[in-house]
Design an enzyme around this catalytic site. Structure first.
Site, PDB file in Angstrom:
ATOM      1  N   ALA A   1       0.829  -1.202   0.000  1.00 12.11           N
ATOM      2  CA  ALA A   1       0.000   0.000   0.000  1.00 12.11           C
ATOM      3  C   ALA A   1       0.863   1.252   0.000  1.00 12.11           C
ATOM      4  O   ALA A   1       1.982   1.270   0.528  1.00 12.11           O
ATOM      5  CB  ALA A   1      -0.922   0.002   1.214  1.00 12.11           C
TER       6      ALA A   1
ATOM      7  N   GLY B   1       0.887  -5.573   0.764  1.00 13.72           N
ATOM      8  CA  GLY B   1      -0.056  -5.726  -0.328  1.00 13.72           C
ATOM      9  C   GLY B   1       0.574  -6.221  -1.604  1.00 13.72           C
ATOM     10  O   GLY B   1      -0.088  -6.844  -2.439  1.00 13.72           O
TER      11      GLY B   1
ATOM     12  N   GLU C   1       0.584  -9.829  -1.227  1.00 15.30           N
ATOM     13  CA  GLU C   1      -0.809 -10.283  -1.324  1.00 15.30           C
ATOM     14  C   GLU C   1      -1.281 -10.347  -2.779  1.00 15.30           C
ATOM     15  O   GLU C   1      -2.058 -11.237  -3.136  1.00 15.30           O
ATOM     16  CB  GLU C   1      -1.713  -9.371  -0.496  1.00 15.30           C
ATOM     17  CG  GLU C   1      -1.532  -9.599   0.997  1.00 15.30           C
ATOM     18  CD  GLU C   1      -2.279  -8.605   1.862  1.00 15.30           C
ATOM     19  OE1 GLU C   1      -3.017  -9.026   2.747  1.00 15.30           O
ATOM     20  OE2 GLU C   1      -2.114  -7.375   1.636  1.00 15.30           O
TER      21      GLU C   1
ATOM     22  N   GLU D   1       2.620  -5.980   8.001  1.00 19.14           N
ATOM     23  CA  GLU D   1       1.612  -4.985   8.388  1.00 19.14           C
ATOM     24  C   GLU D   1       1.526  -4.724   9.890  1.00 19.14           C
ATOM     25  O   GLU D   1       1.288  -3.589  10.320  1.00 19.14           O
ATOM     26  CB  GLU D   1       0.228  -5.404   7.859  1.00 19.14           C
ATOM     27  CG  GLU D   1       0.023  -5.172   6.370  1.00 19.14           C
ATOM     28  CD  GLU D   1       0.510  -6.315   5.504  1.00 19.14           C
ATOM     29  OE1 GLU D   1       0.167  -6.339   4.306  1.00 19.14           O
ATOM     30  OE2 GLU D   1       1.233  -7.205   6.016  1.00 19.14           O
TER      31      GLU D   1
END
Length: 269
Positions: free
Chosen positions: A75, A120, A123, A143
Site C-alpha cells: 500500500a 499488499g 498479497e 503490516e
C-alpha cells in the site's frame, strides 16, 4: 502484441506470438513509487482485471513489474498518512477491489516476482495461482509492524499455502523472507536465476495456455471453490465443473485430436 493502458500505472499486454497465444500480462507500472498501490492504482488494477476476466481470448494472466528492484512494496503509505479516518473508510472498498480483482480472475494466474514483494505486494502475488520468483525476491507481510494487519487477503491466503502455524509466525513477526527460504517454505512455487522471473513465468503461462480454455477455467473454478470444503462437498464441486466441460466443443476437439495424433485446435466453447 497488443497493449492497453488502464490509468497511469497499469498496463495490459496481450501476447500473440507462437507459444504465447492466449497469454495476457498484467503489468504493475508505477516505478517511481516501487509500485506502491495508491487509490488510483487500485482502481486501475480492478478495471484491468475486469477487462481480462471478460475476455474469452485470455487463457492465462501473468502479473509482472516494470521496476527493476521491486514487484510491489504494498500500500502507498505516504498517501495513507494523509487520510482522515473517514477517507480511509471510503478508500477501503477501492483497495479491496484491486486484490479481489486478481483473486477472482477466472483463468490461471502466475506472478513473476523479483525484488521486494511486501505487504499488499505479496498479497497480489498470493492472489495468483502460482508464483515464480528470482533470486532477488524478498517477500513478507509486515503490516503488524505499522499497526494494521494484512488486509488484501494475506491472513486467508497465506495459511492456505503454508499452514496456519507457519502463516502465524510470518504475520506475527512481520519478518521479510529472502528467495531461497521463501521457496523452501512454499511461499513461492518456482525459484529461477536472477532476472529470469518474467521469462520463466511467461514460459509457464505458455505451457498452460496450450490447453483447453474451457478446461482451464473449469479446473480453476473447482480448485478455488473446493478449498476448505469437506471432501464429499468438494467432490460435488468437482462434479459440477466436470459436467460444465464434458459436453463442450473443447472436450470433443480434445478427444478427436488425441485419437488423430495432432495438436488440438480449441474452439474455446
Amino acid at each position: 502484441m497488443g497493449e492497453e493502458r488502464f490509468g497511469e500505472f497499469v498496463l495490459v499486454r496481450r501476447h500473440g506470438e507462437e507459444g504465447e497465444e492466449g497469454v495476457a500480462e498484467l503489468v504493475l507500472d508505477r516505478p517511481k513509487a516501487m509500485n506502491a498501490v495508491s487509490t488510483e492504482m487500485a482502481r486501475s488494477l480492478a478495471a484491468a482485471c475486469a477487462a481480462l476476466g471478460g475476455d474469452q481470448g485470455v487463457r492465462v494472466v501473468v502479473v509482472t513489474s516494470t521496476h527493476e528492484r521491486a514487484f510491489c512494496v504494498g500500500a502507498d503509505l505516504k498517501e495513507r498518512n494523509s487520510f482522515s479516518d473517514a477517507e480511509l473508510v471510503r478508500q477501503r472498498p477501492v483497495a479491496r477491489g484491486a486484490y479481489t480483482g486478481v483473486l477472482e480472475l477466472p483463468v490461471p494466474t502466475v506472478a513473476a516476482v523479483h525484488g521486494f514483494a511486501l505487504g499488499g505486494g505479496f498479497e497480489l502475488a498470493l492472489a495468483c495461482d502460482l508464483i515464480v520468483a528470482d533470486g532477488t525476491a524478498v517477500v513478507g507481510l509486515p503490516e503488524v509492524s505499522v499497526g494494521v494487519i494484512p488486509g488484501g487477503g494475506g491472513t486467508q491466503l497465506l495459511p492456505r499455502r503454508v499452514g496456519a502455524a507457519r502463516a502465524a509466525e510470518l504475520i506475527f513477526t512481520a519478518r521479510r523472507v529472502e528467495a531461497e527460504e521463501a521457496y523452501r517454505l512454499g511461499l513461492v512455487d518456482q525459484l529461477v536465476p536472477v532476472g529470469e522471473d518474467r521469462s520463466a513465468a511467461l514460459a509457464l503461462a505458455g505451457r498452460i495456455a496450450a490447453n483447453s480454455p474451457v478446461g482451464l477455467r473449469a479446473a480453476k473454478r473447482a480448485l478455488r471453490l473446493g478449498q476448505g470444503l469437506e471432501l464429499r462437498a468438494g467432490l460435488e464441486v468437482e462434479d459440477a465443473a466436470w459436467r460444465a466441460v464434458a459436453f463442450s466443443g473443447d472436450r470433443a476437439e480434445g478427444v478427436a485430436a488425441f485419437n488423430e495424433r495432432r495438436a488440438p485446435r480449441w474452439p474455446g466453447v
